[in-house]
Design a protein around this motif. Structure first.
Motif, PDB file in Angstrom:
ATOM      1  N   ARG A  12      32.455 -68.182 106.965  1.00  0.00           N
ATOM      2  CA  ARG A  12      31.668 -69.412 107.049  1.00  0.00           C
ATOM      3  C   ARG A  12      32.474 -70.622 107.525  1.00  0.00           C
ATOM      4  O   ARG A  12      31.991 -71.394 108.364  1.00  0.00           O
ATOM      5  N   PRO A  13      33.707 -70.814 107.061  1.00  0.00           N
ATOM      6  CA  PRO A  13      34.489 -71.961 107.585  1.00  0.00           C
ATOM      7  C   PRO A  13      34.723 -71.848 109.089  1.00  0.00           C
ATOM      8  O   PRO A  13      34.694 -72.848 109.796  1.00  0.00           O
ATOM      9  N   LYS A  14      34.919 -70.640 109.580  1.00  0.00           N
ATOM     10  CA  LYS A  14      35.133 -70.437 111.009  1.00  0.00           C
ATOM     11  C   LYS A  14      33.872 -70.777 111.793  1.00  0.00           C
ATOM     12  O   LYS A  14      33.916 -71.377 112.863  1.00  0.00           O
ATOM     13  N   VAL A  15      32.724 -70.381 111.247  1.00  0.00           N
ATOM     14  CA  VAL A  15      31.455 -70.677 111.913  1.00  0.00           C
ATOM     15  C   VAL A  15      31.229 -72.186 111.957  1.00  0.00           C
ATOM     16  O   VAL A  15      30.817 -72.740 112.992  1.00  0.00           O
ATOM     17  N   LEU A  16      31.506 -72.883 110.857  1.00  0.00           N
ATOM     18  CA  LEU A  16      31.326 -74.328 110.802  1.00  0.00           C
ATOM     19  C   LEU A  16      32.247 -75.032 111.793  1.00  0.00           C
ATOM     20  O   LEU A  16      31.846 -75.979 112.478  1.00  0.00           O
TER      21      LEU A  16
ATOM     22  N   THR B 100      30.466 -55.070 109.020  1.00  0.00           N
ATOM     23  CA  THR B 100      29.608 -53.964 108.588  1.00  0.00           C
ATOM     24  C   THR B 100      30.398 -52.937 107.802  1.00  0.00           C
ATOM     25  O   THR B 100      29.909 -52.366 106.819  1.00  0.00           O
ATOM     26  N   GLY B 101      31.645 -52.691 108.230  1.00  0.00           N
ATOM     27  CA  GLY B 101      32.502 -51.726 107.531  1.00  0.00           C
ATOM     28  C   GLY B 101      32.987 -52.222 106.185  1.00  0.00           C
ATOM     29  O   GLY B 101      33.450 -51.440 105.360  1.00  0.00           O
ATOM     30  N   GLY B 102      32.917 -53.533 105.965  1.00  0.00           N
ATOM     31  CA  GLY B 102      33.255 -54.097 104.665  1.00  0.00           C
ATOM     32  C   GLY B 102      34.733 -54.237 104.381  1.00  0.00           C
ATOM     33  O   GLY B 102      35.132 -54.402 103.224  1.00  0.00           O
ATOM     34  N   ASN B 103      35.573 -54.226 105.422  1.00  0.00           N
ATOM     35  CA  ASN B 103      37.021 -54.314 105.207  1.00  0.00           C
ATOM     36  C   ASN B 103      37.491 -55.748 105.441  1.00  0.00           C
ATOM     37  O   ASN B 103      37.553 -56.216 106.585  1.00  0.00           O
ATOM     38  N   LEU B 104      37.817 -56.452 104.372  1.00  0.00           N
ATOM     39  CA  LEU B 104      38.199 -57.860 104.452  1.00  0.00           C
ATOM     40  C   LEU B 104      39.450 -58.066 105.307  1.00  0.00           C
ATOM     41  O   LEU B 104      39.515 -58.988 106.120  1.00  0.00           O
ATOM     42  N   GLN B 105      40.440 -57.200 105.128  1.00  0.00           N
ATOM     43  CA  GLN B 105      41.688 -57.366 105.861  1.00  0.00           C
ATOM     44  C   GLN B 105      41.474 -57.287 107.372  1.00  0.00           C
ATOM     45  O   GLN B 105      42.048 -58.047 108.142  1.00  0.00           O
ATOM     46  N   THR B 106      40.601 -56.379 107.787  1.00  0.00           N
ATOM     47  CA  THR B 106      40.305 -56.248 109.212  1.00  0.00           C
ATOM     48  C   THR B 106      39.574 -57.475 109.724  1.00  0.00           C
ATOM     49  O   THR B 106      39.851 -57.961 110.829  1.00  0.00           O
TER      50      THR B 106
ATOM     51  N   SER C 275      28.917 -59.612 100.992  1.00  0.00           N
ATOM     52  CA  SER C 275      30.200 -59.737 100.310  1.00  0.00           C
ATOM     53  C   SER C 275      30.653 -61.196 100.285  1.00  0.00           C
ATOM     54  O   SER C 275      30.874 -61.814 101.334  1.00  0.00           O
ATOM     55  N   ASP C 276      30.810 -61.748  99.098  1.00  0.00           N
ATOM     56  CA  ASP C 276      31.253 -63.136  98.971  1.00  0.00           C
ATOM     57  C   ASP C 276      32.647 -63.331  99.562  1.00  0.00           C
ATOM     58  O   ASP C 276      32.939 -64.385 100.142  1.00  0.00           O
ATOM     59  N   ARG C 277      33.502 -62.332  99.424  1.00  0.00           N
ATOM     60  CA  ARG C 277      34.881 -62.454  99.925  1.00  0.00           C
ATOM     61  C   ARG C 277      34.896 -62.540 101.446  1.00  0.00           C
ATOM     62  O   ARG C 277      35.637 -63.331 102.031  1.00  0.00           O
ATOM     63  N   ILE C 278      34.059 -61.740 102.075  1.00  0.00           N
ATOM     64  CA  ILE C 278      34.005 -61.773 103.543  1.00  0.00           C
ATOM     65  C   ILE C 278      33.324 -63.039 104.029  1.00  0.00           C
ATOM     66  O   ILE C 278      33.778 -63.684 104.980  1.00  0.00           O
TER      67      ILE C 278
END
Length: 309
Positions: free
Chosen positions: A301-305, A260-266, A293-296
């Motif tokens: 998605r790979p983790k969910v799969l 929700t915060g939008g911080n990819l690194q976190t 966000s496509d980057r997030i």
């Protein structure tokens, strides 16, 4: 965004009954030691003169960081631990502003770390909130309680995590702060740091054992109680806010907050610490459902799969 705090920096009104008392406050605020000594030595004004809110000249000098003026007022008999109407003391104001030398001086003459403001704030909570690491160190060495809490349950660690003060967080954890202690509304330091995007804080908290998948179970009774204090019986608005707040991010994890915060690194840090991207919140939303966000999404998605497999 859910935040906790101790209000704005104090603004002193300094409304006094006599011109001499006004002059004492002016000298304390400006650091004019010569004038302060002249006024106090005249015997016509007390070192503990106060304004209508109970503010003393010592508080003003401490807030402003004027070491010599603070020392002079103490030597002239000013009450170090006197509390303003709000509960603040000279030590609180010096800690709030990060005046380390003044804090040490106050301790030399008997300042106490135990006094609280009306919202539960102490010298340690406010120094932690503003990231004054030297002050935090001195406070802890002089008996400050690392488990102090504001009225809403926020600890010094929570406040430092909210504001992203990594050095202070390390100090507090080394002094025994509980890494998973949440506020009364269920928000833990890791959850807040993740939402605010403080990736370095997230890293430190994870390394010190923060529960990566703990959900934020908002206590509706607590939230409603706080609402009642402000709504004055406005029934319709009350009911709508009740429904909204009790569903707001209830059951969400730190990973939900980070997304929700939008911080990819976190997000990457939490996933690297094995945070579960398949845990839904109360509304049955996965973290991936909360961002465009496509980057997030690319890292989620790979983790969910993998979890599904």
């Amino acid at each position: 965004m859910v935040v906790s705090g101790q209000g704005l920096l104090c603004v002193f009104t300094l409304q006094k009954e006599t011109p001499l008392a006004n002059a004492v406050f002016w000298a304390a605020r400006k650091g004019n030691l010569a004038l302060l000594q002249l006024l106090l030595n005249s015997g016509r004004v007390d070192a503990d003169c106060r304004d209508s809110y109970g503010t003393t000249a010592l508080m003003v000098a401490s807030y402003s960081g004027h070491y010599e003026c603070v020392k002079e007022l103490i030597m002239q008999g000013a009450d170090i631990n006197y509390q303003r109407e709000t509960g603040s003391t000279a030590l609180f104001f010096a800690s709030q502003q990060g005046h380390h030398d003044v804090v040490k001086l106050l301790f030399e003459f008997g300042a106490s770390t135990e006094f609280q403001t009306k919202d539960g704030g102490t010298a340690l909570t406010v120094a932690s909130q503003y990231g004054h690491s030297k002050v935090v160190d001195t406070l802890l060495k002089n008996g400050a309680n690392v488990h102090d809490q504001l009225n809403d349950g926020a600890t010094p660690l929570f406040l430092a995590a909210q504001e992203g003060h990594v050095t202070v967080i390390r100090q507090l954890l080394s002094s025994g702060a509980r890494v998973n202690q949440a506020r009364e509304d269920g928000t833990a330091p890791l959850w807040m740091a993740a939402q605010m995007g403080h990736s370095e804080v997230v890293k430190v908290l994870l390394l010190r054992g923060a529960d990566r998948d703990a959900d934020r179970q908002v206590c509706c009774s607590f939230v409603i109680l706080k609402m009642q204090e402000h709504l004055d019986g406005s029934g319709d608005l009350y009911n709508k806010l009740h429904v909204f707040i009790c569903s707001l991010q209830n059951g969400s994890t730190a990973l939900h907050a980070a997304v929700t915060g939008g911080n990819l690194q976190t997000v990457v840090l939490l996933l690297g610490a094995s945070a579960d991207p398949t845990l839904p919140n109360k509304n049955n939303e996965l973290p991936a459902h909360l961002t465009k966000s496509d980057r997030i999404l690319k890292v989620l998605r790979p983790k969910v799969l993998n979890k599904d497999n």
